[in-house]
Design an enzyme around this catalytic site. Sequence first.
Site, PDB file in Angstrom:
ATOM      1  N   HIS A 219      26.873  -8.716 -36.469  1.00  0.00           N
ATOM      2  CA  HIS A 219      25.496  -8.815 -36.955  1.00  0.00           C
ATOM      3  C   HIS A 219      25.523  -9.050 -38.466  1.00  0.00           C
ATOM      4  O   HIS A 219      26.576  -9.005 -39.083  1.00  0.00           O
ATOM      5  CB  HIS A 219      24.673  -7.586 -36.572  1.00  0.00           C
ATOM      6  CG  HIS A 219      25.141  -6.289 -37.182  1.00  0.00           C
ATOM      7  ND1 HIS A 219      26.390  -5.756 -36.946  1.00  0.00           N
ATOM      8  CD2 HIS A 219      24.516  -5.413 -38.018  1.00  0.00           C
ATOM      9  CE1 HIS A 219      26.514  -4.609 -37.601  1.00  0.00           C
ATOM     10  NE2 HIS A 219      25.392  -4.374 -38.261  1.00  0.00           N
TER      11      HIS A 219
ATOM     12  N   HIS B 117      20.301  -2.243 -32.370  1.00  0.00           N
ATOM     13  CA  HIS B 117      20.651  -1.926 -33.756  1.00  0.00           C
ATOM     14  C   HIS B 117      19.665  -2.717 -34.608  1.00  0.00           C
ATOM     15  O   HIS B 117      19.167  -3.754 -34.163  1.00  0.00           O
ATOM     16  CB  HIS B 117      22.106  -2.335 -34.027  1.00  0.00           C
ATOM     17  CG  HIS B 117      22.587  -1.979 -35.406  1.00  0.00           C
ATOM     18  ND1 HIS B 117      22.629  -0.685 -35.858  1.00  0.00           N
ATOM     19  CD2 HIS B 117      23.058  -2.734 -36.437  1.00  0.00           C
ATOM     20  CE1 HIS B 117      23.101  -0.669 -37.094  1.00  0.00           C
ATOM     21  NE2 HIS B 117      23.369  -1.902 -37.466  1.00  0.00           N
TER      22      HIS B 117
ATOM     23  N   ASP C 202      27.959  -5.137 -44.646  1.00  0.00           N
ATOM     24  CA  ASP C 202      29.257  -4.489 -44.424  1.00  0.00           C
ATOM     25  C   ASP C 202      30.017  -5.130 -43.262  1.00  0.00           C
ATOM     26  O   ASP C 202      31.165  -4.772 -42.985  1.00  0.00           O
ATOM     27  CB  ASP C 202      29.109  -2.969 -44.217  1.00  0.00           C
ATOM     28  CG  ASP C 202      28.161  -2.582 -43.089  1.00  0.00           C
ATOM     29  OD1 ASP C 202      27.111  -3.235 -42.934  1.00  0.00           O
ATOM     30  OD2 ASP C 202      28.467  -1.610 -42.359  1.00  0.00           O
ATOM     31  N   HIS C 203      29.388  -6.129 -42.578  1.00  0.00           N
ATOM     32  CA  HIS C 203      30.053  -6.831 -41.466  1.00  0.00           C
ATOM     33  C   HIS C 203      30.247  -8.324 -41.741  1.00  0.00           C
ATOM     34  O   HIS C 203      31.112  -8.954 -41.145  1.00  0.00           O
ATOM     35  CB  HIS C 203      29.257  -6.637 -40.166  1.00  0.00           C
ATOM     36  CG  HIS C 203      29.184  -5.194 -39.787  1.00  0.00           C
ATOM     37  ND1 HIS C 203      30.061  -4.616 -38.903  1.00  0.00           N
ATOM     38  CD2 HIS C 203      28.391  -4.190 -40.239  1.00  0.00           C
ATOM     39  CE1 HIS C 203      29.808  -3.311 -38.807  1.00  0.00           C
ATOM     40  NE2 HIS C 203      28.798  -3.038 -39.615  1.00  0.00           N
TER      41      HIS C 203
ATOM     42  N   HIS D  31      24.459  -7.525 -41.191  1.00  0.00           N
ATOM     43  CA  HIS D  31      24.514  -6.539 -42.277  1.00  0.00           C
ATOM     44  C   HIS D  31      25.744  -6.810 -43.144  1.00  0.00           C
ATOM     45  O   HIS D  31      26.809  -7.182 -42.651  1.00  0.00           O
ATOM     46  CB  HIS D  31      24.521  -5.107 -41.713  1.00  0.00           C
ATOM     47  CG  HIS D  31      23.208  -4.725 -41.104  1.00  0.00           C
ATOM     48  ND1 HIS D  31      23.065  -3.682 -40.219  1.00  0.00           N
ATOM     49  CD2 HIS D  31      21.972  -5.264 -41.259  1.00  0.00           C
ATOM     50  CE1 HIS D  31      21.790  -3.596 -39.847  1.00  0.00           C
ATOM     51  NE2 HIS D  31      21.112  -4.541 -40.468  1.00  0.00           N
TER      52      HIS D  31
HETATM   53 ZN   LIG Z   1      27.750  -1.300 -40.277  1.00  0.00          ZN
HETATM   54 ZN   LIG Z   2      24.603  -2.563 -39.088  1.00  0.00          ZN
END
Ligand SMILES: [Zn+2]
Ligand SMILES: [Zn+2]
Length: 258
Positions: free
Chosen positions: A56, A119, A60-61, A58
């Site tokens: 996804h 999420h 941090d990904h 975000h």
């Molecule tokens: Zn995350």
């Molecule tokens: Zn996330």
Amino acid sequence: MRFCSLGSGSSGNAWLVESGGTRVLIDCGIGPDRLTARLLQAGADPSRIDAILITHEHDDHVGGASAFARRHGIPVYATYGTIQGAGSALGGGVQLREVEPAGRLTVGALDVLPVPVPHDAREPVQYVLGDGALRIGVITDLGSITPHVVASFSSLDALVLEANHDADMLRLGPYPKFLKERVGGPYGHLSNAVASRLLAAVAGERLQHVVAAHLSLKNNTAALARAAFATALGCTEDWIAIATEDGLGWRDVSTARV
Ligand SMILES: [Zn+2]
Ligand SMILES: [Zn+2]
């Protein structure tokens, strides 16, 4: 088949899964220089990665995906919603391949199953990877348990599972109210207790590795996550591995039965 973590948690996530000469990254939320250093540390040549699978949008990904993918000419797989949500984070001439949620695809020797999850992102998925004999599942951002998640992550040989927070630490901790509600809500992240319920529901006889991942530095501890997972499985705590912000070394998954 084997896997390792190059970093786990809100400072950046990336997993490396390897089988039959095929190597894929799941997520790329770590900057290209740090990621390269960690890959070399793991003995993996950064230029020999076959695909980056994004869960996804975000940061941090996805934060490091575009720069790393361009540097090495690696195709990036993501859902339509994730591509839209990521915007420029997956822009700039990256080779994008659209993934259908729940639609199987193949990357070299690996079968890839993207599993839609609740999420707070546009079209998030988590992944199950198999090589015909063994299957590894990675769940790092999940707000709540769904029947489809239980069915998709059952009977695996290895499971990486989010243990984001301890519910009491989150409630009493430093986050502002809106963030506590987001993190603890049905489109946020798994608490140790809810993750343990999911673990108990999906764990089968084949399971060789359980890794607790995406732990909050403010709202959880490795000891709490490990104790919760060990209780859920009725195993000793040293059997549960923890992926930290610095990652986790290779775990071998094998067909040999003891
Ligand atoms: Zn995350
Ligand atoms: Zn996330």
